[in-house]
Write a protein that holds these residues in place. Structure first.
Motif, PDB file in Angstrom:
ATOM      1  N   HIS A   1      61.250 -13.887  97.927  1.00  9.70           N
ATOM      2  CA  HIS A   1      60.686 -13.049  96.857  1.00  9.70           C
ATOM      3  C   HIS A   1      60.361 -13.878  95.622  1.00  9.70           C
ATOM      4  O   HIS A   1      59.281 -13.744  95.018  1.00  9.70           O
ATOM      5  N   GLU A   2      61.301 -14.765  95.244  1.00  8.28           N
ATOM      6  CA  GLU A   2      61.089 -15.605  94.065  1.00  8.28           C
ATOM      7  C   GLU A   2      59.929 -16.576  94.264  1.00  8.28           C
ATOM      8  O   GLU A   2      59.107 -16.779  93.352  1.00  8.28           O
TER       9      GLU A   2
ATOM     10  N   GLU B   1      48.631 -19.265 102.546  1.00 12.68           N
ATOM     11  CA  GLU B   1      49.678 -20.078 103.164  1.00 12.68           C
ATOM     12  C   GLU B   1      49.550 -21.540 102.750  1.00 12.68           C
ATOM     13  O   GLU B   1      50.560 -22.245 102.594  1.00 12.68           O
ATOM     14  N   ARG B   2      48.334 -22.010 102.560  1.00 14.27           N
ATOM     15  CA  ARG B   2      48.138 -23.387 102.100  1.00 14.27           C
ATOM     16  C   ARG B   2      48.687 -23.563 100.685  1.00 14.27           C
ATOM     17  O   ARG B   2      49.181 -24.633 100.323  1.00 14.27           O
ATOM     18  N   LYS B   3      48.611 -22.499  99.909  1.00 13.99           N
ATOM     19  CA  LYS B   3      49.169 -22.531  98.555  1.00 13.99           C
ATOM     20  C   LYS B   3      50.680 -22.731  98.621  1.00 13.99           C
ATOM     21  O   LYS B   3      51.256 -23.508  97.850  1.00 13.99           O
TER      22      LYS B   3
ATOM     23  N   SER C   1      63.087 -19.547 112.252  1.00 16.27           N
ATOM     24  CA  SER C   1      63.339 -18.138 112.540  1.00 16.27           C
ATOM     25  C   SER C   1      63.597 -17.348 111.260  1.00 16.27           C
ATOM     26  O   SER C   1      63.375 -16.145 111.207  1.00 16.27           O
ATOM     27  N   MET C   2      64.072 -18.052 110.214  1.00 14.29           N
ATOM     28  CA  MET C   2      64.342 -17.401 108.939  1.00 14.29           C
ATOM     29  C   MET C   2      63.849 -18.278 107.794  1.00 14.29           C
ATOM     30  O   MET C   2      63.873 -19.515 107.882  1.00 14.29           O
TER      31      MET C   2
ATOM     32  N   THR D   1      53.401 -13.285 103.016  1.00 15.21           N
ATOM     33  CA  THR D   1      52.726 -14.572 103.208  1.00 15.21           C
ATOM     34  C   THR D   1      53.747 -15.700 103.311  1.00 15.21           C
ATOM     35  O   THR D   1      53.657 -16.574 104.180  1.00 15.21           O
ATOM     36  N   VAL D   2      54.746 -15.664 102.444  1.00 15.15           N
ATOM     37  CA  VAL D   2      55.797 -16.682 102.448  1.00 15.15           C
ATOM     38  C   VAL D   2      56.587 -16.628 103.751  1.00 15.15           C
ATOM     39  O   VAL D   2      56.890 -17.663 104.366  1.00 15.15           O
ATOM     40  N   MET D   3      56.916 -15.427 104.190  1.00 19.06           N
ATOM     41  CA  MET D   3      57.669 -15.269 105.428  1.00 19.06           C
ATOM     42  C   MET D   3      56.848 -15.730 106.635  1.00 19.06           C
ATOM     43  O   MET D   3      57.363 -16.379 107.539  1.00 19.06           O
TER      44      MET D   3
END
Length: 279
Positions: A40-41, A20-22, A63-64, A52-54
């Motif tokens: 995704h990208e 997440e820090r990345k 929320s999104m 991880t991104v989400m």
């Protein structure tokens, strides 16, 4: 909102995983170029999982994922709100105005319609309301309490933790309600009051930071504000209370909306009584 986004990232950085820090580092360094990137990208660019991104966007209070990217993209070219050594008082005022607006917009983006409606319903249906805030948050909790009293609600607010827990024992699960205001959502005292209420099956409405925190996880329902943990200078935390005040006033107005005629009558009677006492 790049400046605000960066401040939020720094305040939450210790809670992030290495992956997440990345994500956080990349968005801070490349905020001008994220454009319409999808989760995704972005995950593919950084060689991390899409989950991880989400998860990162959720921890940031969105929320999104798309809401976070839209905030970053729309504000990348906005005016700088960082207060510098050479800034005059008038320039400082202008930059604080921008910061206030950013924080207010962030609070609006952090709250869902159903959460606001649920909070208003809880307050509207409550017979006895106990408000609590620790230290600085007590001032805000006290303002909320007096606003509730103005609507005719039987609300009390006490700064003392022991007294608050004593009052809590008098509340019943049917008509009782505890509102805990903690900007970080992590103060042991505030979390303790919420836990004591839940143990007695008294519903808890929390007003706390948009990120996941101990208080929000305990609460029956939650309204979100924006907390900036950086206290290195007086300027870094200025404007944070603006988001809290917006949420408090929105809650009061939403309760009023549920029975405008009834609450208007109670409010007028309270004003008449108050002016009669002053005379």
């Amino acid at each position: 909102m790049i400046a605000l986004f960066t401040t939020r990232v720094k305040s939450l950085y210790p809670k992030f995983t290495m992956a997440e820090r990345k994500v956080a580092d990349y968005l801070i360094m490349n905020g001008d170029d994220v454009g319409e990137v999808t989760s995704h990208e972005l995950a593919k660019r950084l060689d991390v999982g899409q989950s991880t991104v989400m998860r990162f966007s959720k921890k940031m209070g969105y929320s999104m994922f798309g809401e976070m990217i839209a905030d970053i993209s729309s504000s990348a070219d906005g005016p700088c709100t960082e207060i510098k050594d050479e800034d005059s008082p008038l320039m400082v005022m202008g930059k604080l105005e921008g910061r206030y607006c950013d924080l207010l917009r962030a609070a609006i983006a952090s709250n869902r319609e159903e959460s606001l409606e649920e909070a208003a319903r809880m307050v509207d249906e409550a017979g006895n309301i106990l408000c609590y805030g620790y230290m600085e948050s007590f001032l805000l909790a006290s303002r909320l309490c007096w606003s509730l009293v103005g609507l005719g609600k039987n609300a009390v607010c006490d700064e003392d933790l022991i007294q608050t827990k004593r009052r809590l024992r008098l509340l019943g699960p049917e008509k009782g309600l505890v509102i805990v205001l903690s900007k970080s959502g992590e103060k042991a005292e505030s979390v303790g009051v919420a836990k004591a209420a839940i143990d007695r099956r008294v519903p808890v409405l929390a007003i706390c930071d948009a990120s996941d925190n101990p208080l929000s996880k305990l609460a029956t329902s939650c309204l979100r504000v924006v907390e900036v943990a950086d206290r290195s200078t007086p300027m870094t935390s200025m404007g944070v209370d603006a988001s809290v005040m917006l949420v408090i006033d929105t809650l009061i107005a939403s309760v009023y909306q549920r029975d405008r005629r009834g609450y208007a009558g109670t409010y007028r009677e309270g004003l008449v009584a108050a002016f009669s006492e002053r005379r």
